[in-house]
Enzyme design. Structure first.
Site, PDB file in Angstrom:
ATOM      1  N   ASP A  67     -27.661 -55.839  95.015  1.00  0.00           N
ATOM      2  CA  ASP A  67     -26.339 -55.143  95.308  1.00  0.00           C
ATOM      3  C   ASP A  67     -26.208 -53.836  95.079  1.00  0.00           C
ATOM      4  O   ASP A  67     -27.248 -53.451  94.344  1.00  0.00           O
ATOM      5  CB  ASP A  67     -25.262 -55.935  94.608  1.00  0.00           C
ATOM      6  CG  ASP A  67     -25.823 -56.312  92.909  1.00  0.00           C
ATOM      7  OD1 ASP A  67     -27.025 -55.644  92.572  1.00  0.00           O
ATOM      8  OD2 ASP A  67     -25.383 -57.158  92.313  1.00  0.00           O
ATOM      9  N   HIS A 138     -21.259 -65.473  88.389  1.00  0.00           N
ATOM     10  CA  HIS A 138     -21.521 -64.589  89.553  1.00  0.00           C
ATOM     11  C   HIS A 138     -23.174 -64.505  89.534  1.00  0.00           C
ATOM     12  O   HIS A 138     -23.810 -64.470  88.602  1.00  0.00           O
ATOM     13  CB  HIS A 138     -20.754 -63.437  89.594  1.00  0.00           C
ATOM     14  CG  HIS A 138     -21.268 -62.299  88.933  1.00  0.00           C
ATOM     15  ND1 HIS A 138     -20.096 -61.788  87.938  1.00  0.00           N
ATOM     16  CD2 HIS A 138     -22.292 -61.688  88.773  1.00  0.00           C
ATOM     17  CE1 HIS A 138     -20.901 -60.816  87.200  1.00  0.00           C
ATOM     18  NE2 HIS A 138     -21.886 -60.691  87.476  1.00  0.00           N
ATOM     19  N   GLU A 143     -18.674 -62.993  93.413  1.00  0.00           N
ATOM     20  CA  GLU A 143     -17.656 -63.395  92.199  1.00  0.00           C
ATOM     21  C   GLU A 143     -17.159 -64.952  92.548  1.00  0.00           C
ATOM     22  O   GLU A 143     -17.352 -65.505  93.612  1.00  0.00           O
ATOM     23  CB  GLU A 143     -16.302 -62.547  92.261  1.00  0.00           C
ATOM     24  CG  GLU A 143     -16.727 -61.111  92.037  1.00  0.00           C
ATOM     25  CD  GLU A 143     -17.132 -61.053  90.351  1.00  0.00           C
ATOM     26  OE1 GLU A 143     -17.561 -61.765  89.658  1.00  0.00           O
ATOM     27  OE2 GLU A 143     -16.745 -59.967  89.620  1.00  0.00           O
TER      28      GLU A 143
HETATM   29  C1  GLP Z   1     -23.997 -57.413  87.241  1.00  0.00           C
HETATM   30  C2  GLP Z   1     -25.463 -57.565  88.487  1.00  0.00           C
HETATM   31  C3  GLP Z   1     -25.845 -59.127  88.378  1.00  0.00           C
HETATM   32  C4  GLP Z   1     -26.238 -59.455  86.967  1.00  0.00           C
HETATM   33  C5  GLP Z   1     -25.027 -59.534  85.995  1.00  0.00           C
HETATM   34  C6  GLP Z   1     -25.408 -59.765  84.638  1.00  0.00           C
HETATM   35  O1  GLP Z   1     -22.996 -57.956  87.471  1.00  0.00           O
HETATM   36  N1  GLP Z   1     -24.748 -57.539  89.669  1.00  0.00           N
HETATM   37  O2  GLP Z   1     -26.967 -59.153  89.054  1.00  0.00           O
HETATM   38  O3  GLP Z   1     -26.918 -60.654  86.954  1.00  0.00           O
HETATM   39  O4  GLP Z   1     -24.374 -58.259  85.941  1.00  0.00           O
HETATM   40  O5  GLP Z   1     -25.757 -58.645  83.996  1.00  0.00           O
HETATM   41  P1  GLP Z   1     -26.533 -58.747  82.529  1.00  0.00           P
HETATM   42  O6  GLP Z   1     -27.814 -59.171  82.837  1.00  0.00           O
HETATM   43  O7  GLP Z   1     -26.464 -57.047  81.998  1.00  0.00           O
HETATM   44  O8  GLP Z   1     -25.950 -59.719  81.693  1.00  0.00           O
END
Ligand code: GLP
Length: 267
Positions: A67, A138, A143
């Protein structure tokens, strides 16, 4: 799904890096799907060391990220382009012709989403997809409520997601409201998938993923019918999952705690 329980963030990162290295060792022309966020940072660090140490062949590798935020150019400090350059591409000297992310600053983001989806297909699909998980379940930026048949598309971010990601931005309001993300069906087309989870913050999401039924309100649950999914989670992230029990979240899958192997077997 199989769940590998590890002690902590470091062990999760090392085990995940081994998966990536193994994939490339066996198939140097692999197509990897990559994730951003705090969770995979350690994996990339560990992978860089392993790749150098084992002299992994990286020239035939292709990567596609999950993304990118709408409106952020690749040079923007909060763009996922920048994150990937810093954490993986530059240290490994991967070229821009082998590393792809959606263009968040494209004039027409819907068109860009379709182009990105087509590009993944043109490369023969993803061999190994790395995923993190949001607290609301997600994956990528899909979402709650996103259709399980979705392809790469533009997604409105939930306020909780913008809040969770605000720590990387100067101000909360700077977090973009939309992003381009691979869809659930795009992710499910991957030949194999690794989902990483670490820390207390993720324990409710991991519990839901392991114990509850497959439903669009919890995007990560789409993975439950994928034949090759490995969850690598640390003790804190697994701490809410009931242990030593057989449960039947869906007819097609069973979960068994195998304490000696530090591994959950599902299915
Ligand atoms: C973002 C990304 C996801 C990721 C999520 C969790 O929203 N688009 O791909 O898995 O955050 O992030 P973190 O690993 O910082 O908890």
């Amino acid at each position: 799904m199989r769940v590998i329980q590890v002690k902590d963030y470091q062990e999760m990162s090392d085990v995940a890096a081994d998966f990536l290295a193994g994939q490339i060792f066996h198939k140097p022309h692999s197509v990897l799907g990559l994730a951003t966020g705090g969770t995979p940072e350690g994996t990339y660090k560990s992978f860089i060391q392993k790749a150098r140490h084992k002299e992994l062949p990286l020239s035939e590798l292709t990567t596609f990220n999950l993304d990118e935020y709408e409106g952020l150019s690749p040079e923007h400090p909060n763009s996922y382009h920048m994150y990937m350059n810093e954490h993986l591409f530059q240290p490994l000297e991967l070229s821009s012709t082998q590393t792809y992310l959606p263009k968040g600053d494209a004039e027409n983001v819907e068109k860009e989403a379709r182009r990105y989806e087509q590009m993944i297909q043109d490369h023969g699909g993803i061999d190994l997809q790395l995923l993190g998980i949001g607290e609301n379940g997600h994956i990528g930026f899909n979402e709650p409520g996103t259709s399980f048949t979705s392809r790469t598309h533009v997604e409105h971010l939930k306020p909780t997601t913008r809040e969770a990601n605000a720590r990387y931005f100067e101000k909360k309001e700077d977090v973009p409201e939309r992003a381009i993300t691979m869809g659930i069906a795009t992710i499910m087309d991957s030949r194999s998938i690794i989902l990483l989870a670490s820390g207390d913050r993720k324990k409710q999401a991991v519990k839901k993923l392991v114990e509850e039924v497959r439903k669009e309100e919890f995007p990560a649950s789409s993975l439950k019918i994928h034949p090759y999914v490995t969850i690598i989670a640390d003790e804190a992230a697994l701490s809410a999952v009931s242990t030593n029990t057989w449960t039947e979240p869906e007819n097609e899958s069973l979960i068994r705690w195998t304490a000696d192997k530090k591994e959950w077997e599902i299915g």
